[in-house]
Scaffold this motif. Structure first.
Motif, PDB file in Angstrom:
ATOM      1  N   VAL A  37       0.990  -1.310   0.195  1.00  8.47           N
ATOM      2  CA  VAL A  37      -0.062  -0.074   0.016  1.00  8.47           C
ATOM      3  C   VAL A  37       1.148   1.190  -0.130  1.00  8.47           C
ATOM      4  O   VAL A  37       0.308   2.393   0.146  1.00  8.47           O
ATOM      5  CB  VAL A  37      -0.912  -0.011   1.089  1.00  8.47           C
ATOM      6  N   ARG A  38       2.090   1.075  -0.178  1.00  7.41           N
ATOM      7  CA  ARG A  38       3.006   2.265  -0.284  1.00  7.41           C
ATOM      8  C   ARG A  38       2.804   3.232  -1.464  1.00  7.41           C
ATOM      9  O   ARG A  38       1.940   2.733  -2.481  1.00  7.41           O
ATOM     10  CB  ARG A  38       4.277   2.040  -0.463  1.00  7.41           C
ATOM     11  N   GLU A  39       3.247   4.174  -1.442  1.00  8.19           N
ATOM     12  CA  GLU A  39       3.193   5.137  -2.762  1.00  8.19           C
ATOM     13  C   GLU A  39       3.917   4.638  -3.884  1.00  8.19           C
ATOM     14  O   GLU A  39       4.650   3.744  -3.958  1.00  8.19           O
ATOM     15  CB  GLU A  39       3.681   6.533  -2.483  1.00  8.19           C
ATOM     16  N   ASP A  40       3.396   4.910  -5.177  1.00  3.68           N
ATOM     17  CA  ASP A  40       3.819   4.531  -6.473  1.00  3.68           C
ATOM     18  C   ASP A  40       5.414   4.522  -6.448  1.00  3.68           C
ATOM     19  O   ASP A  40       6.167   3.629  -6.818  1.00  3.68           O
ATOM     20  CB  ASP A  40       3.455   5.283  -7.544  1.00  3.68           C
ATOM     21  N   ARG A  41       5.812   5.692  -6.002  1.00  5.38           N
ATOM     22  CA  ARG A  41       7.370   5.780  -6.247  1.00  5.38           C
ATOM     23  C   ARG A  41       8.214   4.800  -5.159  1.00  5.38           C
ATOM     24  O   ARG A  41       9.306   4.350  -5.676  1.00  5.38           O
ATOM     25  CB  ARG A  41       7.969   7.416  -5.714  1.00  5.38           C
ATOM     26  N   GLU A  42       7.555   4.398  -4.215  1.00  9.31           N
ATOM     27  CA  GLU A  42       8.139   3.560  -3.354  1.00  9.31           C
ATOM     28  C   GLU A  42       8.078   2.076  -3.758  1.00  9.31           C
ATOM     29  O   GLU A  42       9.277   1.215  -3.958  1.00  9.31           O
ATOM     30  CB  GLU A  42       7.400   3.453  -1.797  1.00  9.31           C
ATOM     31  N   TRP A  43       7.066   1.684  -4.509  1.00  6.43           N
ATOM     32  CA  TRP A  43       6.830   0.434  -5.195  1.00  6.43           C
ATOM     33  C   TRP A  43       7.785   0.329  -6.369  1.00  6.43           C
ATOM     34  O   TRP A  43       8.332  -0.637  -6.531  1.00  6.43           O
ATOM     35  CB  TRP A  43       5.217   0.377  -5.605  1.00  6.43           C
ATOM     36  N   PRO A  49       8.672  -9.783  -2.901  1.00  6.99           N
ATOM     37  CA  PRO A  49       8.154 -10.610  -3.910  1.00  6.99           C
ATOM     38  C   PRO A  49       6.645 -11.341  -3.678  1.00  6.99           C
ATOM     39  O   PRO A  49       6.223 -11.430  -2.544  1.00  6.99           O
ATOM     40  CB  PRO A  49       9.098 -11.832  -3.662  1.00  6.99           C
ATOM     41  N   GLN A  50       6.146 -11.520  -4.886  1.00  6.53           N
ATOM     42  CA  GLN A  50       4.827 -11.964  -4.829  1.00  6.53           C
ATOM     43  C   GLN A  50       3.457 -10.647  -4.399  1.00  6.53           C
ATOM     44  O   GLN A  50       2.358 -11.091  -4.507  1.00  6.53           O
ATOM     45  CB  GLN A  50       4.404 -13.151  -3.831  1.00  6.53           C
ATOM     46  N   ALA A  51       4.257  -9.680  -4.253  1.00  7.56           N
ATOM     47  CA  ALA A  51       3.147  -8.700  -3.897  1.00  7.56           C
ATOM     48  C   ALA A  51       2.433  -7.810  -5.060  1.00  7.56           C
ATOM     49  O   ALA A  51       3.198  -8.044  -6.253  1.00  7.56           O
ATOM     50  CB  ALA A  51       3.837  -7.358  -3.361  1.00  7.56           C
ATOM     51  N   LYS A  52       1.335  -7.435  -4.764  1.00  9.76           N
ATOM     52  CA  LYS A  52       0.433  -6.685  -5.842  1.00  9.76           C
ATOM     53  C   LYS A  52       0.646  -5.290  -5.328  1.00  9.76           C
ATOM     54  O   LYS A  52       0.730  -5.010  -4.025  1.00  9.76           O
ATOM     55  CB  LYS A  52      -0.923  -7.172  -5.917  1.00  9.76           C
ATOM     56  N   HIS A  53       0.362  -4.341  -6.002  1.00 12.43           N
ATOM     57  CA  HIS A  53       0.339  -2.824  -5.549  1.00 12.43           C
ATOM     58  C   HIS A  53      -0.930  -2.001  -5.762  1.00 12.43           C
ATOM     59  O   HIS A  53      -1.754  -2.021  -6.864  1.00 12.43           O
ATOM     60  CB  HIS A  53       1.401  -2.085  -6.572  1.00 12.43           C
ATOM     61  N   LEU A  54      -1.390  -1.903  -4.707  1.00 14.58           N
ATOM     62  CA  LEU A  54      -2.699  -0.731  -4.327  1.00 14.58           C
ATOM     63  C   LEU A  54      -2.418   0.122  -3.330  1.00 14.58           C
ATOM     64  O   LEU A  54      -2.343   0.023  -2.131  1.00 14.58           O
ATOM     65  CB  LEU A  54      -3.770  -1.528  -4.002  1.00 14.58           C
ATOM     66  N   SER A  55      -1.959   1.612  -3.930  1.00 17.53           N
ATOM     67  CA  SER A  55      -1.295   2.445  -2.897  1.00 17.53           C
ATOM     68  C   SER A  55      -2.631   2.838  -2.002  1.00 17.53           C
ATOM     69  O   SER A  55      -3.655   2.930  -2.496  1.00 17.53           O
ATOM     70  CB  SER A  55      -0.767   3.630  -3.832  1.00 17.53           C
ATOM     71  N   GLN A 113      17.367  -8.891   5.604  1.00 15.42           N
ATOM     72  CA  GLN A 113      17.961  -9.192   4.457  1.00 15.42           C
ATOM     73  C   GLN A 113      17.199 -10.425   3.674  1.00 15.42           C
ATOM     74  O   GLN A 113      17.841 -11.233   2.970  1.00 15.42           O
ATOM     75  CB  GLN A 113      19.400  -9.825   4.681  1.00 15.42           C
ATOM     76  N   LEU A 114      15.780 -10.234   3.488  1.00 17.70           N
ATOM     77  CA  LEU A 114      15.050 -11.171   2.695  1.00 17.70           C
ATOM     78  C   LEU A 114      14.988 -10.475   1.210  1.00 17.70           C
ATOM     79  O   LEU A 114      15.134  -9.132   1.124  1.00 17.70           O
ATOM     80  CB  LEU A 114      13.805 -11.307   3.232  1.00 17.70           C
ATOM     81  N   PRO A 115      14.780 -11.213   0.074  1.00 18.25           N
ATOM     82  CA  PRO A 115      14.954 -10.672  -1.131  1.00 18.25           C
ATOM     83  C   PRO A 115      13.925  -9.523  -1.453  1.00 18.25           C
ATOM     84  O   PRO A 115      12.597  -9.823  -1.114  1.00 18.25           O
ATOM     85  CB  PRO A 115      14.800 -12.079  -2.125  1.00 18.25           C
ATOM     86  N   VAL A 116      14.137  -8.537  -2.324  1.00 18.86           N
ATOM     87  CA  VAL A 116      13.044  -7.822  -2.834  1.00 18.86           C
ATOM     88  C   VAL A 116      13.162  -7.862  -4.386  1.00 18.86           C
ATOM     89  O   VAL A 116      14.208  -8.221  -4.744  1.00 18.86           O
ATOM     90  CB  VAL A 116      13.295  -6.411  -2.365  1.00 18.86           C
ATOM     91  N   VAL A 117      12.043  -7.250  -4.941  1.00 15.36           N
ATOM     92  CA  VAL A 117      12.056  -7.403  -6.436  1.00 15.36           C
ATOM     93  C   VAL A 117      11.953  -6.129  -6.968  1.00 15.36           C
ATOM     94  O   VAL A 117      11.469  -4.990  -6.601  1.00 15.36           O
ATOM     95  CB  VAL A 117      10.589  -7.945  -6.827  1.00 15.36           C
ATOM     96  N   GLN A 118      12.787  -5.725  -7.983  1.00 18.82           N
ATOM     97  CA  GLN A 118      12.936  -4.503  -8.909  1.00 18.82           C
ATOM     98  C   GLN A 118      12.198  -4.820 -10.240  1.00 18.82           C
ATOM     99  O   GLN A 118      12.955  -5.594 -10.745  1.00 18.82           O
ATOM    100  CB  GLN A 118      14.315  -3.929  -8.990  1.00 18.82           C
ATOM    101  N   ASP A 119      11.280  -4.145 -10.650  1.00 20.92           N
ATOM    102  CA  ASP A 119      10.553  -4.511 -11.913  1.00 20.92           C
ATOM    103  C   ASP A 119      11.466  -3.561 -12.881  1.00 20.92           C
ATOM    104  O   ASP A 119      12.094  -2.457 -12.736  1.00 20.92           O
ATOM    105  CB  ASP A 119       9.219  -3.902 -11.884  1.00 20.92           C
TER     106      ASP A 119
END
Length: 119
Positions: A37-43, A49-55, A113-119
């Motif tokens: 639910v973070r802002e677009d710039r944060e997303w 991983p596996q997250a969907k975005h709805l700010s 230190q868990l993985p994050v995703v960059q699109d």
């Protein structure tokens, strides 16, 4: 940066009324639909991983299109847990029955230190 006192008081007031889930509990239960639910710039910087975005700005407006079944298990996260707690509260008011906030949010995930995703 600490939150303003009125904002912190609001979050503290709703915490007893929502469910919070630890990162470890989330990792052990694959039934959750993870929503950032973070802002677009944060997303766009990166996200879990596996997250969907709805700010937060569109969450209440668009949630029913994304999750029409109000019994869907939805786990919300933000940077630290405050915005996702408020979002969880609002979704409960809208009739969602299995909604929770991720304790520690994005920051807690990164600290482990868990993985994050960059699109």
């Amino acid at each position: 940066m600490p939150h303003p006192s009125a904002f912190s008081a609001l979050v503290d007031a709703i915490l007893p009324n929502i469910t919070e889930v630890t990162i470890e509990a989330y990792q052990a239960d694959d039934s959750w639909h993870l929503v950032d639910v973070r802002e677009d710039r944060e997303w766009l910087q990166d996200h879990l991983p596996q997250a969907k975005h709805l700010s937060r700005g569109i969450l209440e407006r668009d949630i029913e299109a994304r999750f029409p079944d109000k019994h869907t298990p939805i786990l919300l996260y933000c940077a630290g847990g405050a915005r996702s707690a408020l979002a969880a509260h609002n979704l409960q008011l809208m009739g969602y029955t299995r909604v929770a906030s991720l304790i520690g949010g994005y920051k807690g995930w990164v600290q482990r230190q868990l993985p994050v995703v960059q699109d």
